[in-house]
Design a protein around this motif. Structure first.
Motif, PDB file in Angstrom:
ATOM      1  N   PHE A 172      41.053  20.100  36.459  1.00 12.15           N
ATOM      2  CA  PHE A 172      40.905  20.735  37.437  1.00 12.15           C
ATOM      3  C   PHE A 172      40.215  22.469  36.867  1.00 12.15           C
ATOM      4  CE2 PHE A 172      44.118  18.494  39.050  1.00 12.15           C
ATOM      5  CZ  PHE A 172      42.831  17.970  40.904  1.00 12.15           C
ATOM      6  N   GLU A 173      39.212  23.124  37.183  1.00 11.17           N
ATOM      7  CA  GLU A 173      38.486  24.121  36.962  1.00 11.17           C
ATOM      8  C   GLU A 173      38.140  25.163  38.052  1.00 11.17           C
ATOM      9  OE1 GLU A 173      35.046  24.129  34.374  1.00 11.17           O
ATOM     10  OE2 GLU A 173      36.094  22.266  33.213  1.00 11.17           O
ATOM     11  N   THR A 174      38.869  26.635  37.809  1.00 11.12           N
ATOM     12  CA  THR A 174      38.570  27.755  38.502  1.00 11.12           C
ATOM     13  C   THR A 174      37.136  28.304  38.292  1.00 11.12           C
ATOM     14  OG1 THR A 174      40.860  27.929  39.078  1.00 11.12           O
ATOM     15  CG2 THR A 174      39.647  29.865  39.195  1.00 11.12           C
ATOM     16  N   LEU A 175      36.940  29.020  39.520  1.00  6.82           N
ATOM     17  CA  LEU A 175      35.611  29.944  39.450  1.00  6.82           C
ATOM     18  C   LEU A 175      35.462  30.547  38.337  1.00  6.82           C
ATOM     19  CD1 LEU A 175      32.852  30.674  40.791  1.00  6.82           C
ATOM     20  CD2 LEU A 175      34.413  32.232  42.236  1.00  6.82           C
ATOM     21  N   LEU A 176      34.291  30.874  37.516  1.00  6.59           N
ATOM     22  CA  LEU A 176      34.067  31.507  36.269  1.00  6.59           C
ATOM     23  C   LEU A 176      33.369  32.845  36.708  1.00  6.59           C
ATOM     24  CD1 LEU A 176      34.744  32.303  33.187  1.00  6.59           C
ATOM     25  CD2 LEU A 176      32.869  31.015  32.988  1.00  6.59           C
ATOM     26  N   ASP A 177      33.848  33.731  37.049  1.00  6.93           N
ATOM     27  CA  ASP A 177      32.733  35.424  37.381  1.00  6.93           C
ATOM     28  C   ASP A 177      32.854  36.405  36.983  1.00  6.93           C
ATOM     29  OD1 ASP A 177      30.946  36.463  38.759  1.00  6.93           O
ATOM     30  OD2 ASP A 177      30.221  34.819  41.142  1.00  6.93           O
ATOM     31  N   LYS A 178      32.671  36.992  36.322  1.00  3.55           N
ATOM     32  CA  LYS A 178      33.575  37.883  36.280  1.00  3.55           C
ATOM     33  C   LYS A 178      33.233  39.449  36.835  1.00  3.55           C
ATOM     34  CE  LYS A 178      33.280  38.089  30.816  1.00  3.55           C
ATOM     35  NZ  LYS A 178      31.918  37.319  30.497  1.00  3.55           N
ATOM     36  N   GLY A 179      31.956  38.882  37.818  1.00  2.00           N
ATOM     37  CA  GLY A 179      31.836  40.359  38.626  1.00  2.00           C
ATOM     38  C   GLY A 179      33.227  39.987  40.266  1.00  2.00           C
ATOM     39  N   ARG A 180      32.843  38.380  40.189  1.00  2.00           N
ATOM     40  CA  ARG A 180      33.927  38.658  41.764  1.00  2.00           C
ATOM     41  C   ARG A 180      35.253  38.370  41.239  1.00  2.00           C
ATOM     42  NH1 ARG A 180      31.415  32.915  44.666  1.00  2.00           N
ATOM     43  NH2 ARG A 180      32.875  33.962  46.025  1.00  2.00           N
ATOM     44  N   MET A 181      35.358  38.055  39.592  1.00  2.00           N
ATOM     45  CA  MET A 181      37.401  38.113  39.226  1.00  2.00           C
ATOM     46  C   MET A 181      37.027  38.673  38.290  1.00  2.00           C
ATOM     47  SD  MET A 181      37.588  34.032  39.637  1.00  2.00           S
ATOM     48  CE  MET A 181      38.642  33.495  41.134  1.00  2.00           C
ATOM     49  N   PRO A 182      37.653  39.678  38.165  1.00  2.00           N
ATOM     50  CA  PRO A 182      37.882  41.410  37.341  1.00  2.00           C
ATOM     51  C   PRO A 182      38.392  41.262  36.446  1.00  2.00           C
ATOM     52  CG  PRO A 182      38.561  42.546  39.559  1.00  2.00           C
ATOM     53  CD  PRO A 182      37.667  41.179  39.585  1.00  2.00           C
ATOM     54  N   GLY A 183      39.485  40.056  36.492  1.00  2.00           N
ATOM     55  CA  GLY A 183      40.793  39.710  35.375  1.00  2.00           C
ATOM     56  C   GLY A 183      39.585  38.821  34.094  1.00  2.00           C
ATOM     57  N   GLN A 184      38.698  38.519  34.390  1.00  3.34           N
ATOM     58  CA  GLN A 184      37.753  36.718  33.521  1.00  3.34           C
ATOM     59  C   GLN A 184      37.112  38.262  32.222  1.00  3.34           C
ATOM     60  OE1 GLN A 184      35.392  34.985  36.161  1.00  3.34           O
ATOM     61  NE2 GLN A 184      37.463  33.648  35.721  1.00  3.34           N
ATOM     62  N   ARG A 185      37.652  39.629  32.526  1.00  3.78           N
ATOM     63  CA  ARG A 185      37.281  40.655  31.847  1.00  3.78           C
ATOM     64  C   ARG A 185      38.073  40.882  30.660  1.00  3.78           C
ATOM     65  NH1 ARG A 185      35.413  44.879  36.164  1.00  3.78           N
ATOM     66  NH2 ARG A 185      33.379  43.530  36.965  1.00  3.78           N
ATOM     67  N   SER A 186      38.989  40.661  30.930  1.00  5.49           N
ATOM     68  CA  SER A 186      40.410  40.768  30.062  1.00  5.49           C
ATOM     69  C   SER A 186      39.777  38.832  29.142  1.00  5.49           C
ATOM     70  CB  SER A 186      41.441  40.781  30.461  1.00  5.49           C
ATOM     71  OG  SER A 186      42.876  40.436  29.329  1.00  5.49           O
ATOM     72  N   ARG A 187      40.420  39.490  27.984  1.00  2.62           N
ATOM     73  CA  ARG A 187      40.854  38.032  26.875  1.00  2.62           C
ATOM     74  C   ARG A 187      42.178  37.682  27.471  1.00  2.62           C
ATOM     75  NH1 ARG A 187      37.234  38.694  21.628  1.00  2.62           N
ATOM     76  NH2 ARG A 187      37.470  36.760  21.597  1.00  2.62           N
ATOM     77  N   VAL A 188      42.934  37.844  28.311  1.00  6.88           N
ATOM     78  CA  VAL A 188      44.260  36.781  28.499  1.00  6.88           C
ATOM     79  C   VAL A 188      44.026  35.378  27.892  1.00  6.88           C
ATOM     80  CG1 VAL A 188      44.686  37.386  30.443  1.00  6.88           C
ATOM     81  CG2 VAL A 188      46.294  37.760  29.190  1.00  6.88           C
ATOM     82  N   LEU A 189      43.706  35.233  28.798  1.00  3.98           N
ATOM     83  CA  LEU A 189      43.652  34.052  28.806  1.00  3.98           C
ATOM     84  C   LEU A 189      41.682  33.379  28.638  1.00  3.98           C
ATOM     85  CD1 LEU A 189      45.218  32.518  31.858  1.00  3.98           C
ATOM     86  CD2 LEU A 189      46.078  31.952  29.521  1.00  3.98           C
ATOM     87  N   ARG A 190      42.041  31.905  27.934  1.00  6.51           N
ATOM     88  CA  ARG A 190      40.585  31.934  28.003  1.00  6.51           C
ATOM     89  C   ARG A 190      40.037  30.841  29.008  1.00  6.51           C
ATOM     90  NH1 ARG A 190      38.872  28.361  23.143  1.00  6.51           N
ATOM     91  NH2 ARG A 190      40.281  28.996  21.782  1.00  6.51           N
TER      92      ARG A 190
END
Ligand code: MTE
Ligand code: MO
Length: 328
Positions: A172-190
């Motif tokens: 399973f994969e979660t949406l990848l979208d830095k614009g809509r998911m601001p936490g993805q700008r951090s490198r805490v997880l891949r």
């Protein structure tokens, strides 16, 4: 059959936890019907997920798999979250996911299955009946909650796509979208967040794909519009905001294994006998009860953690012959 059909209009979220409902569920269980999903096959209504925040879900059936424990409050369940796509603090998802727009939503199904392609979420869920499943959620961080999910059995969804005999894992994969998911700008997880189950785990009757909680559509912070719930595993397996399902021949490397493979294994079965390298997993703190809001995590008492989070009778056989210390 004593199946309580919960219709919107005659029940409010607060009433779902009422004592009457609790007692109904208990007499249902005492009736000895906890044999398996087959006895639960009631009239199948097409599941429809309404749009809009806190929209009510129609035609939700009770489930014999529900725990009889008192559910956490709506506030506990929706303000104390883990969803790193919206920040690493427990209060971040509640604050920062408010503007996330979970519709329209498509799911890409690929890999070793007869039926693959891109499907609208509604076209997947309308094939199934909605069930309320009140499950314990045990986080790897040694706290737990009891949550009245609404969802569809994962096993039924898997069947819908007709996996081939070569499909050994479901990824399973979660949406990848830095614009809509601001936490993805951090490198805490891949990113994207990746999780997986063996095909035997995924086709066990317990896991659900949740589309709601407390009789309403899923709040963004809990993984709208679609998230997995696997009650016998640590919470991190219950991936939120799913956009992709892949039938794979090989075991995936999940985001948490990539982050720290000595701390977070692929199986992640709740196991009081296998400590996390940095803390014990023998006990847990139930969020809420005896306080409210974030303060309560410091005041509520600890309780013993149960093997497989208490769901052993349904899932222990999946691990016959497997060393659960090595395969943690
Ligand atoms: N995509 C995604 N899914 C996720 C997480 C996450 O950070 N990202 N956190 C997990 C963890 S650690 C837990 S404990 C549960 C928490 O679910 P809840 O906030 O709905 O209670 O979600 C899991 N699913
Ligand atoms: Mo977690």
């Amino acid at each position: 059959m004593i199946i309580r059909s919960v219709k919107s209009g005659d029940i409010r979220p607060s009433e779902i936890t009422s004592k009457t409902n609790y007692l109904d569920r208990r007499s249902f269980l005492q009736g000895g019907l906890l044999a398996g999903a087959s006895v639960l096959a009631g009239p199948t209504a097409a599941a429809i997920i309404p749009e809009g925040r806190r929209a009510k879900l129609e035609g939700v059936q009770a489930s014999a798999f529900s725990t009889m424990e008192e559910p956490n409050s709506y506030d506990d369940v929706t303000t104390y979250n883990n969803y790193y796509e919206f920040g690493t603090g427990k209060a971040d998802p509640h604050r920062r996911a408010q503007d996330f727009e979970p519709r329209p939503w498509t799911i890409e199904v690929s890999g070793h299955a007869e039926k693959t392609g891109t499907f609208d979420l509604d076209d997947i869920v309308k094939e199934h009946a909605l069930e309320e499943r009140i499950y314990r959620l045990r986080c790897v961080e040694a706290w737990s909650m009891v949550i009245p999910w609404v969802g569809i059995p994962l096993a039924d969804v898997i069947k819908q796509f007709k996996p081939l005999s070569t499909a050994k894992y479901v990824v399973f994969e979660t949406l990848l979208d830095k614009g809509r998911m601001p936490g993805q700008r951090s490198r805490v997880l891949r990113w994207p967040y990746i999780e997986g189950l063996t095909i035997a785990e995924a086709t066990n009757p317990l896991p659900i794909l949740a589309v709601g909680l407390y009789g309403e559509v899923l709040p963004n912070q809990n993984g709208a519009p679609l998230r997995l719930v696997v009650p016998w595993k640590y919470g991190f397996k219950s991936i939120k905001g799913i956009v992709k399902i892949t039938f794979s021949e090989t075991q995936p490397r999940t985001s948490w294994e990539r982050a720290a493979y000595t701390e977070y294994g692929f199986y992640a079965n709740v196991n009081p006998d296998v400590p996390h390298p940095r803390w014990s997993q023998a006990r847990e703190r139930r969020i809420g009860f005896g306080g409210n809001g974030l303060q309560s995590i410091f005041s509520s008492a600890k309780q013993d953690t149960l093997m497989f989070n208490g769901y052993g009778e349904h899932v222990a056989h999946l691990y016959d012959g497997l060393d659960l210390r090595k395969n943690f």
